[in-house]
Design a protein around this motif. Sequence first.
Motif, short mmCIF file in Angstrom:
data_model
loop_
_atom_site.label_atom_id
_atom_site.label_comp_id
_atom_site.label_asym_id
_atom_site.label_seq_id
_atom_site.Cartn_x
_atom_site.Cartn_y
_atom_site.Cartn_z
N THR A 22 0.81 -1.22 0.00
CA THR A 22 0.00 0.00 0.00
C THR A 22 0.84 1.27 0.00
O THR A 22 0.39 2.32 -0.46
N SER A 23 2.07 1.19 0.53
CA SER A 23 2.97 2.34 0.53
C SER A 23 4.37 1.85 0.88
O SER A 23 4.53 0.78 1.48
N TYR A 24 5.38 2.63 0.53
CA TYR A 24 6.75 2.26 0.88
C TYR A 24 7.62 3.51 0.92
O TYR A 24 7.22 4.59 0.45
N ALA A 25 8.80 3.34 1.50
CA ALA A 25 9.74 4.46 1.63
C ALA A 25 11.15 3.98 1.34
O ALA A 25 11.55 2.89 1.77
N LEU A 26 11.90 4.79 0.62
CA LEU A 26 13.31 4.54 0.38
C LEU A 26 14.13 5.45 1.27
O LEU A 26 13.91 6.66 1.30
N GLY A 27 15.05 4.90 2.01
CA GLY A 27 15.94 5.73 2.81
C GLY A 27 15.74 5.67 4.30
O GLY A 27 16.32 6.47 5.03
N GLY A 28 14.92 4.77 4.78
CA GLY A 28 14.76 4.62 6.22
C GLY A 28 14.12 5.83 6.88
O GLY A 28 13.17 6.42 6.36
N ASP A 29 14.67 6.25 8.04
CA ASP A 29 14.10 7.36 8.80
C ASP A 29 14.23 8.69 8.06
O ASP A 29 13.49 9.63 8.33
N GLU A 30 15.19 8.79 7.15
CA GLU A 30 15.36 10.01 6.37
C GLU A 30 14.98 9.73 4.92
O GLU A 30 15.75 9.97 3.98
N ALA A 31 13.78 9.24 4.74
CA ALA A 31 13.33 8.80 3.42
C ALA A 31 13.32 9.95 2.42
O ALA A 31 12.90 11.07 2.74
N TYR A 32 13.80 9.66 1.22
CA TYR A 32 13.78 10.66 0.15
C TYR A 32 12.72 10.32 -0.89
O TYR A 32 12.51 11.07 -1.83
N TRP A 33 12.06 9.18 -0.74
CA TRP A 33 10.91 8.85 -1.59
C TRP A 33 9.93 8.05 -0.76
O TRP A 33 10.23 6.97 -0.28
N GLU A 34 8.73 8.62 -0.54
CA GLU A 34 7.66 7.95 0.17
C GLU A 34 6.42 8.03 -0.71
O GLU A 34 5.99 9.13 -1.07
N ALA A 35 5.85 6.88 -1.04
CA ALA A 35 4.74 6.88 -1.99
C ALA A 35 3.69 5.86 -1.60
O ALA A 35 3.99 4.82 -1.02
N THR A 36 2.44 6.19 -1.92
CA THR A 36 1.37 5.21 -1.83
C THR A 36 1.36 4.40 -3.13
O THR A 36 1.80 4.87 -4.18
N VAL A 37 0.88 3.17 -3.03
CA VAL A 37 0.86 2.27 -4.18
C VAL A 37 -0.58 1.81 -4.41
O VAL A 37 -1.22 1.29 -3.48
N THR A 38 -1.08 1.99 -5.62
CA THR A 38 -2.44 1.63 -5.97
C THR A 38 -2.44 0.71 -7.19
O THR A 38 -1.83 1.06 -8.21
N PRO A 39 -3.09 -0.45 -7.13
CA PRO A 39 -3.17 -1.30 -8.33
C PRO A 39 -3.86 -0.57 -9.47
O PRO A 39 -4.83 0.16 -9.26
N MET A 40 -3.37 -0.77 -10.67
CA MET A 40 -3.97 -0.14 -11.84
C MET A 40 -5.12 -1.01 -12.35
O MET A 40 -4.97 -2.22 -12.49
N PRO A 41 -6.27 -0.40 -12.62
CA PRO A 41 -7.40 -1.18 -13.11
C PRO A 41 -7.11 -1.80 -14.47
O PRO A 41 -6.21 -1.40 -15.20
N ALA A 42 -7.94 -2.80 -14.81
CA ALA A 42 -7.77 -3.54 -16.06
C ALA A 42 -7.84 -2.63 -17.27
O ALA A 42 -8.55 -1.62 -17.29
N VAL A 43 -7.07 -2.98 -18.28
CA VAL A 43 -7.03 -2.26 -19.54
C VAL A 43 -7.45 -3.22 -20.65
O VAL A 43 -7.16 -4.41 -20.60
N ASP A 44 -8.14 -2.70 -21.66
CA ASP A 44 -8.60 -3.54 -22.77
C ASP A 44 -7.42 -3.83 -23.69
O ASP A 44 -6.86 -2.92 -24.32
N LEU A 45 -7.00 -5.08 -23.77
CA LEU A 45 -5.79 -5.47 -24.47
C LEU A 45 -6.07 -6.58 -25.49
O LEU A 45 -7.07 -7.28 -25.38
N PRO A 46 -5.16 -6.78 -26.44
CA PRO A 46 -5.30 -7.92 -27.36
C PRO A 46 -5.29 -9.24 -26.59
O PRO A 46 -4.72 -9.34 -25.50
#
Length: 338
Positions: free
Chosen positions: A252-276
């Motif tokens: 659901t979320s992650y951080a790079l860099g431990g306590d002094e994180a320089y990238w913290e982001a939420t993660v959301t699954p991408m809905p289905a796409v119409d594909l071949p």
Amino acid sequence: MENSHEPEQQSGQPFPPPLPPPPAPVPQISTPHSPQHPTPVYAPPLSKPGAQSGRTAAIVVAIVVGSIVLLGGLGVAFYVIAHGALSAMDSASSDLPADAEFTDLPLVPGEPGPSTAVAPLECPEQCFTSAALDRILLDSSTYRTLGVGSEGEYTDDEYATTTADQEFLELASYWKDEASSPDQCFFATLWSPISDTVDSRPESPDDLVRYHTAWYSESEYSTLTHSTRLFTTTAGATGHMTALRDHVGTCTSYALGGDEAYWEATVTPMPAVDLPDSIAAVGWVEQESYGSRVYVADLQRGNLVVRVNLYTEQEISEEAFRDYLVAASEHLAKITVQ
């Protein structure tokens, strides 16, 4: 995101501290870039210095500097990329005004689709080879439509070929060294189609991995990269897609860099796409508090998987990225097996 065949930063964003300068480059040696003589890449090549995220710049710089030390004679090319990444961090932190505001582009609602294709191309009966790697990218007009119409200065054949195991080992080490967490989100930091957990190893370690020419927006606040992995069989590629879908569902979320994180982001699954029918897809969206987004999707056809990674400072919407995935999957479905 998957197959639906069924009905830069604002001022104040933290950046990692500057890394020590790399050693002076040494004369480059001649090494075949082939499956038999892979040269580690470890991270997507930067097209040119631009407004890259702290996540991108930090990963690229740290890994590339380490590569220079390890690879000796191959240091020239990686030295150039490292300096580009350092310039990217400087540009990202200084180009935007302190009162910059980003449009809050909406995420696309919906449920992810299946991680397997309706009519998969079966390998070992029909298998892609390295010849297919030269036909992954689309016509330049498609990139202009997406908003990343400027082509990177390096072409596909200027990037070294690497292996799944080399990619995994370098980034797994980096993840642990940086005290990043949680471990179930490790997959999100990998720029090539790898879905192994941080304490494991790829089951097919010698699979070829190739990075392709990067594309970026005129403002340099959006960058699109592609990487391709050749699995031995369709079953191996399908196993990767299934594992990736499961990982996306638990992160659901992650951080790079431990306590002094320089990238913290939420993660959301991408809905289905119409594909071949011959294409399967799994994807997700990362979003951090300053407005930066990363759209990621793996497209599978047979024993070939392409990872598409778009970093943007709210310039490009998820809907536009999904439209690009449709075009990319239709292109992939037309590549002939040789």
